[in-house]
Design an enzyme around this catalytic site. Structure first.
Site, short mmCIF file in Angstrom:
data_model
loop_
_atom_site.label_atom_id
_atom_site.label_comp_id
_atom_site.label_asym_id
_atom_site.label_seq_id
_atom_site.Cartn_x
_atom_site.Cartn_y
_atom_site.Cartn_z
N LYS A 176 0.84 -1.21 0.00
CA LYS A 176 0.00 0.00 0.00
C LYS A 176 0.87 1.25 0.00
O LYS A 176 2.05 1.22 0.39
CB LYS A 176 -0.94 0.00 1.21
CG LYS A 176 -0.28 -0.22 2.56
CD LYS A 176 -1.33 -0.45 3.65
CE LYS A 176 -0.67 -0.82 4.96
NZ LYS A 176 -1.65 -1.07 6.04
N ARG A 226 -10.68 -0.55 14.64
CA ARG A 226 -10.29 0.84 14.87
C ARG A 226 -10.51 1.15 16.35
O ARG A 226 -11.64 1.09 16.85
CB ARG A 226 -11.12 1.77 13.99
CG ARG A 226 -11.08 3.26 14.37
CD ARG A 226 -9.71 3.88 14.33
NE ARG A 226 -9.00 3.68 13.08
CZ ARG A 226 -9.16 4.47 12.01
NH1 ARG A 226 -10.02 5.48 12.04
NH2 ARG A 226 -8.46 4.24 10.92
N ARG A 241 -14.22 -3.78 11.56
CA ARG A 241 -14.62 -3.57 10.16
C ARG A 241 -14.32 -4.84 9.37
O ARG A 241 -13.18 -5.29 9.31
CB ARG A 241 -13.88 -2.37 9.59
CG ARG A 241 -14.16 -1.09 10.37
CD ARG A 241 -13.23 0.06 9.99
NE ARG A 241 -11.85 -0.23 10.30
CZ ARG A 241 -10.86 0.66 10.19
NH1 ARG A 241 -11.12 1.88 9.76
NH2 ARG A 241 -9.62 0.32 10.48
N ARG A 249 -9.92 -5.71 2.13
CA ARG A 249 -9.91 -4.45 2.87
C ARG A 249 -11.17 -4.33 3.72
O ARG A 249 -12.28 -4.50 3.24
CB ARG A 249 -9.84 -3.26 1.92
CG ARG A 249 -8.62 -3.25 1.02
CD ARG A 249 -8.71 -2.19 -0.04
NE ARG A 249 -9.81 -2.44 -0.96
CZ ARG A 249 -10.21 -1.59 -1.91
NH1 ARG A 249 -9.58 -0.43 -2.05
NH2 ARG A 249 -11.22 -1.88 -2.70
#
Length: 337
Positions: A176, A226, A241, A249
């Protein structure tokens, strides 16, 4: 005791009439149901703060004094019209009590220059969240490497040969950019992927740009988390998530599904390991990302996820942020007074 403290802060800050500035991307483009900056501003408005809205182009420096074109801001939770500008005014940033730097990445030259302007105001006593020098010094992707025992295997390079060697070693990696956000341009490469060359060429811009590679963590299927750290205190809930089908992702902007969860022992261990260091660096509102038992990123520019967590649990993140602001302002007033 907590009620007494809250009452004291409310009385003290009411006398101060706190002036809050915010530097953010255009407020006209946000999704008010998910935007963390909007959630913080709602709480600040509830506390009767005067809110001064700025975009990054509004900041400027004359000699060694920082200024901005500002607009007084009023907001409401209305999907059709959620913001109202009152008078436009050019002000010295030193006239504000606190400034939230909530401009989204990339942390490009314009962002860096803005931190110098904000730092000029900080030297005159303005509380800047987060500290401008730390925003400059600590890249969100590389920052995690300061904690080598709790991160995946990690390579930062623009050298394609090194990336290929890293892939041969691990057989399944994530690559990334160093300045991305929201899951943009994140690739998973397996050892026999026919697109290895083009992905590496794209990510390194033909070996002219750095990127970061990490070994793939299969625990992503259980979601990435998170976690918020506010003034050195770890918030006990996170936003897990989960990637949508066929994705690697978990980012909500990439179609991931968010679900609030309580932190487990490992989450607390990682977050508490980092928290005192963040506070010492003047990073008062931070979001860290964890997959399985590994730290992935330390988000210090404009961490998001407040709305999703606050809609589920009865502890207010925005209240904790506002309390942090008020305590810090009171501390500064005592020192200067």
């Amino acid at each position: 005791m907590r009620t007494q403290l809250s009452d004291f802060l409310n009385k003290t800050t009411e006398k101060m009439k706190i002036k809050l500035g915010i530097v953010m991307d255009p407020i006209s483009t946000i999704n008010i149901n998910k935007d963390s900056s909007f959630a913080i501003l709602l709480k600040a408005q509830e506390k009767k703060y005067e809110i001064y809205y700025m975009e990054i182009n509004d900041l400027f420096l004359i000699k060694n004094n920082s200024y901005a074109r500002t607009r007084k801001l009023k907001i409401e939770k209305n999907k059709k019209k959620w913001f109202f500008f009152k008078e436009e005014e050019y002000i010295a940033l030193s006239s504000l009590d606190v400034i939230l730097m909530r401009k989204d990445p990339p942390v490009d030259n314009k962002f860096i220059y803005a931190t110098y302007i904000l730092e000029s105001a900080e030297k005159l006593g303005v509380l800047i969240i987060n500290k401008p020098k730390s925003l400059r010094d600590y890249n969100e992707k590389i920052f995690a490497t300061y904690f080598p025992t709790i991160i995946p295997e990690t390579l930062v390079t623009s050298n394609s040969t090194l990336i290929r060697q890293f892939l041969r070693k691990h057989e399944d990696i994530i690559i990334k950019p160093l300045d991305g956000m929201g899951g943009v341009s994140i690739f998973r490469i397996k050892k026999n992927d026919p697109n290895i060359s083009v992905i590496i060429e794209t990510m390194t811009k033909y070996e002219t740009s750095y990127c970061i590679s990490q070994n793939y963590l299969p625990e992503i299927e259980q979601g990435d988390k998170r976690i918020f750290i506010i003034n050195g205190i770890v918030f006990p809930w996170c936003l897990a998530r989960f990637p949508k089908s066929g994705e690697t992702r978990g980012n909500l902007s990439a179609g991931g599904i968010g679900k609030p969860e309580k932190l487990n022992d490992n989450d607390f261990m990682i977050a508490n390991n980092i928290a005192p260091i963040l506070k010492k660096m003047g990073l008062l509102f931070v979001g860290i990302d964890i997959i399985g038992k590994k730290l992935i990123e330390i988000n210090i520019t404009s961490p998001t996820g407040i709305c999703e967590i606050e809609s589920y649990c009865d502890i207010s993140i925005t209240e904790l942020i506002i309390n942090t602001i008020e305590k810090e302002i009171i501390k500064r007033k005592k020192i200067s007074g």
